[in-house]
Design a protein around this motif. Structure first.
Motif, PDB file in Angstrom:
ATOM      1  N   ILE A 132     -62.898  53.514-118.625  1.00  0.00           N
ATOM      2  CA  ILE A 132     -63.977  53.275-117.736  1.00  0.00           C
ATOM      3  C   ILE A 132     -64.283  54.728-116.775  1.00  0.00           C
ATOM      4  CG2 ILE A 132     -63.862  50.999-118.078  1.00  0.00           C
ATOM      5  CD1 ILE A 132     -62.970  50.914-115.320  1.00  0.00           C
ATOM      6  N   GLU A 133     -62.885  54.970-116.571  1.00  0.00           N
ATOM      7  CA  GLU A 133     -63.043  56.256-115.827  1.00  0.00           C
ATOM      8  C   GLU A 133     -63.484  57.523-116.521  1.00  0.00           C
ATOM      9  OE1 GLU A 133     -58.982  55.342-113.101  1.00  0.00           O
ATOM     10  OE2 GLU A 133     -58.618  55.916-115.173  1.00  0.00           O
ATOM     11  N   ALA A 134     -63.089  57.660-117.793  1.00  0.00           N
ATOM     12  CA  ALA A 134     -63.598  58.794-118.638  1.00  0.00           C
ATOM     13  C   ALA A 134     -65.053  58.656-118.902  1.00  0.00           C
ATOM     14  CB  ALA A 134     -62.849  58.971-119.855  1.00  0.00           C
ATOM     15  N   VAL A 135     -65.522  57.454-119.275  1.00  0.00           N
ATOM     16  CA  VAL A 135     -67.068  57.338-119.603  1.00  0.00           C
ATOM     17  C   VAL A 135     -67.697  57.613-118.301  1.00  0.00           C
ATOM     18  CG1 VAL A 135     -68.856  55.673-120.278  1.00  0.00           C
ATOM     19  CG2 VAL A 135     -66.657  56.032-121.570  1.00  0.00           C
ATOM     20  N   LEU A 233     -70.849  50.423-118.043  1.00  0.00           N
ATOM     21  CA  LEU A 233     -71.015  51.480-118.547  1.00  0.00           C
ATOM     22  C   LEU A 233     -71.985  51.590-119.794  1.00  0.00           C
ATOM     23  CD1 LEU A 233     -67.316  52.127-117.556  1.00  0.00           C
ATOM     24  CD2 LEU A 233     -69.413  53.638-116.817  1.00  0.00           C
ATOM     25  N   ARG A 234     -72.800  50.567-120.117  1.00  0.00           N
ATOM     26  CA  ARG A 234     -73.555  51.029-121.277  1.00  0.00           C
ATOM     27  C   ARG A 234     -74.387  51.893-121.293  1.00  0.00           C
ATOM     28  NH1 ARG A 234     -75.740  44.691-121.236  1.00  0.00           N
ATOM     29  NH2 ARG A 234     -75.897  45.143-119.075  1.00  0.00           N
ATOM     30  N   ALA A 235     -75.333  51.970-120.114  1.00  0.00           N
ATOM     31  CA  ALA A 235     -76.053  53.376-119.984  1.00  0.00           C
ATOM     32  C   ALA A 235     -75.432  54.699-120.030  1.00  0.00           C
ATOM     33  CB  ALA A 235     -76.961  53.197-118.741  1.00  0.00           C
ATOM     34  N   ALA A 236     -73.815  54.654-119.333  1.00  0.00           N
ATOM     35  CA  ALA A 236     -73.191  55.917-119.327  1.00  0.00           C
ATOM     36  C   ALA A 236     -72.821  55.939-120.907  1.00  0.00           C
ATOM     37  CB  ALA A 236     -72.176  55.830-118.444  1.00  0.00           C
ATOM     38  N   ALA A 237     -72.552  55.066-121.529  1.00  0.00           N
ATOM     39  CA  ALA A 237     -72.056  55.371-122.811  1.00  0.00           C
ATOM     40  C   ALA A 237     -73.200  56.045-123.700  1.00  0.00           C
ATOM     41  CB  ALA A 237     -71.490  54.252-123.476  1.00  0.00           C
ATOM     42  N   ARG A 238     -74.509  55.484-123.596  1.00  0.00           N
ATOM     43  CA  ARG A 238     -75.516  55.980-124.233  1.00  0.00           C
ATOM     44  C   ARG A 238     -75.793  57.478-123.836  1.00  0.00           C
ATOM     45  NH1 ARG A 238     -78.164  51.263-122.312  1.00  0.00           N
ATOM     46  NH2 ARG A 238     -77.879  49.599-123.835  1.00  0.00           N
TER      47      ARG A 238
END
Length: 301
Positions: A132-135, A233-238
């Motif tokens: 979660i920190e990385a993404v 973190l769905r938007a961050a992953a996208r």
């Protein structure tokens, strides 16, 4: 040692110094890398920093510290990589402030390590909570310094069940787990230990991990667990545009593949999902050789 031996040794040292190139005599020693980085709020973070070459930044799991990466650091150093592994605030040898366990502060701690060590062309490797920190780092600070991303048994993209995230963990179940940890952390660990490891994982390794986890103050452990549970973190992953490898075991009871690794892979365009058959959550311990092989191949591609 007699006077003649001392005199001969002195003369030999003088002769060698005279014969050495001038630049060798005048080049000052290189400064040692410090074991500390200072976060934005003044928290002192302990950082392991070993080797030379392209950097690999290693982020640990919930209640784990940088010691978990020891064998990986040695192996990567031998292959010509520099390894940087911080202890998360409240963990290991880092400071233990009362605050700062929210996602953005933890992410900014990672940014402080990257910026103060001036790391570039980084392979960012994150296990479990580290994911979660990385993404979030890529979403919050951008990917200028990051070359590639490796997520090992990630807890992304979003664990808690909501109307738009129906196939996830119901909040009452998360609350019940946290209440059990708050009441008796050692007992909770004992009840959940078996599926975390493999059957052949040595007792000495299990004891080491239990000691590591219990060394984290309980308020810190609970605060971090809440951060993991509710980090969306769905938007961050996208938005991730870096080559990404996701490694996950299909027997992971802590972060089930279908809820985490598979969903994260579906969100990150072009990512590769490698599923380890029969593997649990503690992949850096239980499948270290295979993980190292996959990591080296990914970085060489």
């Amino acid at each position: 040692m007699n006077r003649r031996t001392v005199l001969e040794a002195t003369l030999l040292g003088t002769a060698l110094a005279a014969a050495a190139p001038a630049d060798a005599q005048t080049t000052p020693p290189q400064p040692a890398r410090q074991s500390r980085v200072t976060a934005r709020d003044g928290t002192s973070l302990f950082v392991q920093d070993w080797g030379a070459g392209r950097p690999v930044l290693l982020l640990a799991a919930w209640t784990f510290n940088s010691g978990i990466w020891g064998s990986h650091i040695v192996a990567l150093n031998a292959k010509g990589y520099r390894c940087v592994a911080p202890d998360r605030r409240g963990h290991g040898r880092s400071d233990m402030p009362m605050t700062g366990y929210d996602l953005d502060t933890l992410t900014d701690d990672v940014a402080a390590v990257i910026e103060q060590r001036d790391l570039r062309d980084v392979t960012l490797v994150a296990h479990s909570m580290g994911s979660i920190e990385a993404v979030n780092y890529l979403a919050r600070h951008g990917g200028e310094r990051i070359a590639r991303l490796v997520l090992v048994a990630p807890t992304t993209p979003f664990l808690v069940q909501t109307e738009d995230n129906p196939d996830a963990v119901p909040k009452p179940m998360i609350d019940a787990q946290n209440a059990a940890i708050a009441q008796d952390f050692p007992r909770w660990m004992g009840e959940n230990e078996a599926p975390f490891f493999m059957l052949d994982t040595p007792e000495v390794t299990r004891a080491w991990i239990r000691e590591m986890m219990l060394s984290v103050p309980l308020p810190v452990a609970l605060a971090c667990r809440r951060t993991i549970s509710f980090a969306d973190l769905r938007a961050a992953a996208r938005g991730i545009d870096r080559p990404t490898l996701i490694v996950h075991g299909d027997k992971d009871a802590s972060a089930p593949l279908e809820l985490t690794g598979a969903k994260t892979a579906a969100l990150i365009k072009g990512s590769k999902l490698s599923v380890y058959e029969g593997a649990p959550h503690a992949l850096p311990l239980t499948h270290s050789a295979r993980l190292m092989s996959d990591l080296l191949a990914f970085m060489a591609a």
